[in-house]
Design a protein around this motif. Sequence first.
Motif, PDB file in Angstrom:
ATOM      1  N   ASN A  16       0.832  -1.209   0.000  1.00  0.00           N
ATOM      2  CA  ASN A  16       0.000   0.000   0.000  1.00  0.00           C
ATOM      3  C   ASN A  16       0.861   1.251   0.000  1.00  0.00           C
ATOM      4  OD1 ASN A  16      -2.458  -1.318  -0.104  1.00  0.00           O
ATOM      5  ND2 ASN A  16      -2.693  -1.428   2.110  1.00  0.00           N
ATOM      6  N   ASP A  56      -7.835  -4.206   3.485  1.00  0.00           N
ATOM      7  CA  ASP A  56      -7.044  -3.231   2.735  1.00  0.00           C
ATOM      8  C   ASP A  56      -5.955  -3.891   1.889  1.00  0.00           C
ATOM      9  OD1 ASP A  56      -5.662  -4.053   4.981  1.00  0.00           O
ATOM     10  OD2 ASP A  56      -4.701  -2.102   5.329  1.00  0.00           O
ATOM     11  N   PRO A 153      -8.281   4.824  -0.460  1.00  0.00           N
ATOM     12  CA  PRO A 153      -7.937   3.840   0.572  1.00  0.00           C
ATOM     13  C   PRO A 153      -9.115   2.914   0.866  1.00  0.00           C
ATOM     14  CG  PRO A 153      -7.309   6.060   1.251  1.00  0.00           C
ATOM     15  CD  PRO A 153      -8.165   6.208   0.032  1.00  0.00           C
TER      16      PRO A 153
END
Length: 669
Positions: A16, A56, A153
């Motif tokens: 990420n 995520d 996000p």
Amino acid sequence: MLASHEHYRAAVAQLNSYAHAYYVLDDPIASDEEYDILYHELKAYEHAHPDHIAPDSPTQRVGGSVLESFEKHTHLQRMWSLDDVFDIAELEEWVARIHKSYPNAHFTCSPKFDGASLNLCYENGVLVSAATRGDGIIGEEVLHNAKTIASIPLTIPHKSTIEIRGEVVIPKEDFARLNAARTKQNLPLFANPRNAAAGSLRQLDSSITAERRLLFVPWGLGFVREALSQSFYESMRAIERFGFYAPKILEAQSTQEIHAYYEQIQQERENFSMMLDGMVVMVDDFALQERLGWTIKSPRFACAYKFPAVEKITKILSITNQVGRTGVITPVAELEPVEIEGATISRASLYNYTDIEKKDIRIGDCVIIIRSGDVIPKIIKPIESRRDGSQTPIAPPTHCPECGCALVQEEVILRCCNLSCKARIVESIIYFASKRALNIDGLGEKIITQLYEEGKIASIIDLYALSVEDLLELEGFKDKKAANLITAIAATKHIALWRFINALGITHIGEWASKELDRRFGLACFAKSYEEIIGIVGFGQEMAESFVEFSAVNHELISRLLALIEPLPTGSAVGSNMDSAMDSSGGDFASSAKRPLENLTFVITGTLSVPRDDMRERLENLGARVSGSVSKKTDYVLCGSDAGSKEQKARELGVKIITELDLEKLIGF
């Protein structure tokens, strides 16, 4: 292979971080090879431990699912449109109104990116919804596509419910690459980056969205359960810390400071990687925003300070007449290509022939063209001083360029009324099958387009010649689906006549008019003269002319459809089950002698206890005419909760406003 869950979580964080640097900061910190190696290790771990997949994880962004359609989504807080100001005088007036009551108010200024608005909703720190603006209250859920946008996000540290709003844009370079690729594939080109972003966001196949480098740029907040700050500026900084792209935001106290930043952005406009169409000016203090409040359509505490339209001069080479889906003829000017703000403009709409005559625009004229808001090319006027005698007047066509039928003049527009016109076929079939027309279950726009493109239908008539075998030859059809569609088409036999009339999509003839034609003349309505039609109370000249002209042009088609469907006029034996089911009041008011609202005009506004379409149908069955706008001729405005401008307009005009309870008393139930 990742050795433990701790290593897995570290890999998620690292990937990420790589993506944030690449997509948001535009400053890569890892090579493609490094990213790919770690990504595949992550996928291998998730394959072995599917219960450990983190929300995520970058693997959750990969598109691939294909939806049948978009679901509707109600925003937790309304999405408003901004009022525009176009020069420093208008800006001074806007700031002065705020400073008059709140002299210490200060503002934030930020670039206004030109894209597609998106509302993100996070619950417990997880992205649970991403919806388009829609009408500001209800949009379309596009979460499956939003998850493919690396600058959004999937999780944030803020755990209470929050809506983060922004613009989905596509950088200019990526837009150019996208159109270049579409040229090689012989696909239609996107007109501008805004259209490309909006089109990418509304793909039913999320893998298509994933292929395009979209960027989400936050510009505000919607519903917030726990405030990030009492300052808009500080809240945007907090959003930046969540991992979002950070547009440059400046604080300002006066008109002069706001305008100085506006001029700076305008000068740097070409250096921005995304298209801009102005600057957003916002009161910074949230408490003051609440006190300033909203108008019917926009907040009083914010405005869009728009860039001036860019003007260029070019020449009209010729005129092309386009036939719209509803038969409207639109003249399009073919121009000597001219570049405006990075886009090559070679065509511009001239709207209608009345406008052409009014502006005295001619073929061969040098004209001033603007591209307002970086989007719409528009011809402002001809430059008469440059005429040399070679210019020729632009004559309106008399016949449809597609089918050759005579055109009908309707106020300022020309229209082809031939339902068999190739340019009108698909749209006319879509409307014919829609819920408010014949309500053919399972026959939506996508399937109709598929049937037409595969050569299975070429007109409305062809629907009734379809077989199960025809449908099974098409992609996506199996036995049950094919049989159900054929059954639904057959179920339109003996439909109520007014539904049949309405399904034809005749200009100016809606549900109310269709019911009146049915009730007054029955099946003979299509043979009636102008004098007989205009004799119906509530019919005007345009309505009567439109119906008579349409009936004459489409006489053969209407006759064949009547023979196939055999619609039942009002007062005939009970029609189809569908019509009975759609009468929410339990009786057929149209065929009853009790029509207590005969010749009264109603307007509906606000949220009622039943869907608005159901209320509209009930009023019409009671004899009323339901209009979409309030005028002096309106008899009643039926108001539900959260009524808007129509209620205000009714008060201004002295039109009687009633509630649902008042309506029950009025009709004596």
